[in-house]
Scaffold this active site. Structure first.
Site, PDB file in Angstrom:
ATOM      1  N   MET A 109       0.812  -1.215   0.000  1.00 34.19           N
ATOM      2  CA  MET A 109       0.000   0.000   0.000  1.00 34.19           C
ATOM      3  C   MET A 109       0.849   1.270   0.000  1.00 34.19           C
ATOM      4  O   MET A 109       2.053   1.226   0.227  1.00 34.19           O
ATOM      5  CB  MET A 109      -0.929   0.002   1.216  1.00 34.19           C
ATOM      6  CG  MET A 109      -1.941  -1.134   1.226  1.00 34.19           C
ATOM      7  SD  MET A 109      -3.023  -1.115   2.674  1.00 34.19           S
ATOM      8  CE  MET A 109      -4.000   0.368   2.365  1.00 34.19           C
ATOM      9  N   ASP A 115      -2.638  -4.837   0.371  1.00 33.55           N
ATOM     10  CA  ASP A 115      -2.182  -6.149   0.825  1.00 33.55           C
ATOM     11  C   ASP A 115      -2.868  -6.630   2.087  1.00 33.55           C
ATOM     12  O   ASP A 115      -3.214  -7.813   2.204  1.00 33.55           O
ATOM     13  CB  ASP A 115      -0.659  -6.177   0.987  1.00 33.55           C
ATOM     14  CG  ASP A 115      -0.118  -5.032   1.842  1.00 33.55           C
ATOM     15  OD1 ASP A 115      -0.894  -4.250   2.415  1.00 33.55           O
ATOM     16  OD2 ASP A 115       1.124  -4.917   1.915  1.00 33.55           O
TER      17      ASP A 115
END
Length: 489
Positions: free
Chosen positions: A78, A237
């Site tokens: 991210m 994720d």
């Protein structure tokens, strides 16, 4: 039909092939470099991500009927800033989630714009890893690059663009940009103005399980797959890992022991921690979640084992650790600064409590316990909001250690459910692709069918009590060290 899950991690891309029943058919991993141009900086080349993803997909589907491939989706690291010019070429290497250079920009956002306004606009405050401070850094420090920006993307979304030609992102990953109105699942015009960008510079928003398009003819030809293969938006994720562990719906919890560490709590209702110690994000199942994120988790153990001790025999080093709850050595796991709950990029890893009889095993134990104690810090914030948890799933590389799982169970006083597949984001990505293709009605239905619990690590009352006393000591260390971190940064 077959579904590809792409886990675009910090050190490697992991690709997983899943059939419609949820059976994992094959897993492939491809590494790529990470660059540290200055202390606290962390960068990667998006071109490396795409090259290794394509290489991995080719290997993944080499021995199957390629006509059966129906969908592709993602879990991705991210917050990373990927900036493209008007020709969709990458302008500069991506600034990653664990890059700490934006402390001045975060100070501006939190203290000049104000935390109250940020929380009103986005449900979160500025952390050095977030994307908006990175945009401001480029604006302030690299104005020539800022002037060239036509599109702003996140890491996994660059792969989706290269596969489909669509500039897209999903609401879970976008939640970590500090540009999304999380509650209303739309871009914040106020934050765009603050960052000096326009909404049309941002990608189109999708739910994680929505199809953003099909692969281009060029990609279909290169991979030998049908041009009808759908690409779903995917998720950040941690949200993808939550899908892969069945942490969807109301009141579920997942702990991830990857490069970073997270405690992830799903909810059907939007909620914000008033101190903003936890992140309030949209979830990949169409709902919401709260998340505490520490920047260094399994990476602390990797650093200690490989760089300091000089071994890759992780399990052997843990064999001599027996006296749980009795260690007098403590470790603050802040090797890259820290996010939740301290939000301090200047925090540093710290050992304390060593004596002449301290052993290597004591130090190893302290590293593992330090990560668990830091996760407990975020759990305590969740408890202060009235959230009561009895159990959690677990995933990530660190979850392969029986000792670490036992520590987690007793330090957090939670039942730790071990699932059949600990593939986390890659499996979550494949599941999102299956939902996008109509294999499952929704994400919860996919999780109910695919995710299976095979073991549970139960807390032991005696150990819980010992660790309670140790945790009370641990949480006193950071406040005392904090002024020192400002001096030695």
């Amino acid at each position: 039909m077959l579904y590809i899950g792409v886990d675009l991690g910090t050190s490697a891309v992991k690709l997983l092939l899943m059939d419609g029943e949820g059976k994992i058919r094959k897993i492939v991993s491809k590494e790529y470099p990470i660059y540290f141009p200055n202390p606290g900086w962390s960068e990667q080349k998006p071109e490396d991500w795409f090259a290794k993803t394509m290489e991995g997909i080719k290997e993944l589907i080499a021995d199957v009927d390629k006509s059966q491939v129906a969908g592709i989706s993602f879990g991705g690291q991210m917050h990373g800033l990927v900036i493209l010019d008007t020709d969709d070429e990458v302008i500069r290497p991506a600034l990653l989630w664990n890059d700490g250079r934006t402390f001045e920009e975060c100070d501006y956002l939190n203290n000049v714009i104000g935390k109250d306004k940020l929380s009103e606009y986005t449900a979160n405050i500025a952390f050095t890893g977030f994307t908006a401070p990175k945009i401001l850094w480029v604006k302030n420090k690299e104005p020539e690059n800022f002037a060239r920006i036509a599109k702003i993307m996140l890491p996994k979304d660059y792969i989706a663009y290269k596969l489909t030609g669509v500039h897209c992102t999903d609401v879970s990953d976008a939640s970590g940009m500090l540009l999304l109105d999380v509650k209303n699942r739309c871009w914040s015009k106020e934050m765009c103005e603050i960052c000096g960008i326009t909404v049309d510079m941002l990608p189109k928003l999708f739910e994680s399980y929505e199809c953003v398009g099909t692969v281009t003819d060029e990609i279909a030809s290169e991979l030998g797959i049908p041009g009808t293969v759908k690409v779903a938006a995917g998720a950040g994720d941690n949200a993808a890992a939550a899908v892969g562990t069945g942490t969807v719906g109301e009141g579920m919890c997942n702990i991830s022991l990857g490069t970073s560490g997270t405690i992830f709590i799903s909810s059907k209702n939007f909620g914000v921690d008033k101190f903003n110690a936890l992140h309030a994000f949209a979830h990949a199942d169409g709902n919401y979640h709260l998340m505490g994120c520490m920047l260094s988790a399994a990476s602390c153990n990797k650093w200690w084992m490989e760089d300091i001790v000089g071994t890759d025999q992780y399990a052997r080093e843990q064999e001599g650790i027996e006296k749980l709850g009795e260690n007098h050595v403590y470790f603050l796991p802040y090797l890259m600064g820290e996010r939740s709950p301290h939000n301090n990029p200047n925090a540093r890893g710290t050992f304390i409590g060593m004596t002449m009889d301290t052993s290597r095993a004591d130090m190893t134990q302290a590293v593992l316990e330090g990560v668990a104690f830091a996760l407990r810090d975020s759990l305590e914030v969740a408890k202060s909001l009235g959230i009561r948890l009895e159990r959690t799933k677990i995933c990530g590389g660190g979850a392969k250690s029986p000792l670490w799982k036992k520590m987690i169970a007793n330090i957090l006083n939670l039942k730790v459910d071990v699932i059949e597949s600990e593939e986390g984001p890659a499996l979550g990505g494949a599941m999102l692709a299956a939902v996008a293709c109509g294999e499952y009605e929704n994400v919860e239905a996919a999780a109910e069918k695919i995710v299976k619990i095979i073991d549970t690590v139960e807390p032991e009352q005696e150990l819980v009590e010992k660790y309670e006393a140790r945790y009370r000591q641990f949480k006193e260390i950071y406040p005392v060290c904090k002024p020192l971190f400002e001096i030695i940064k």
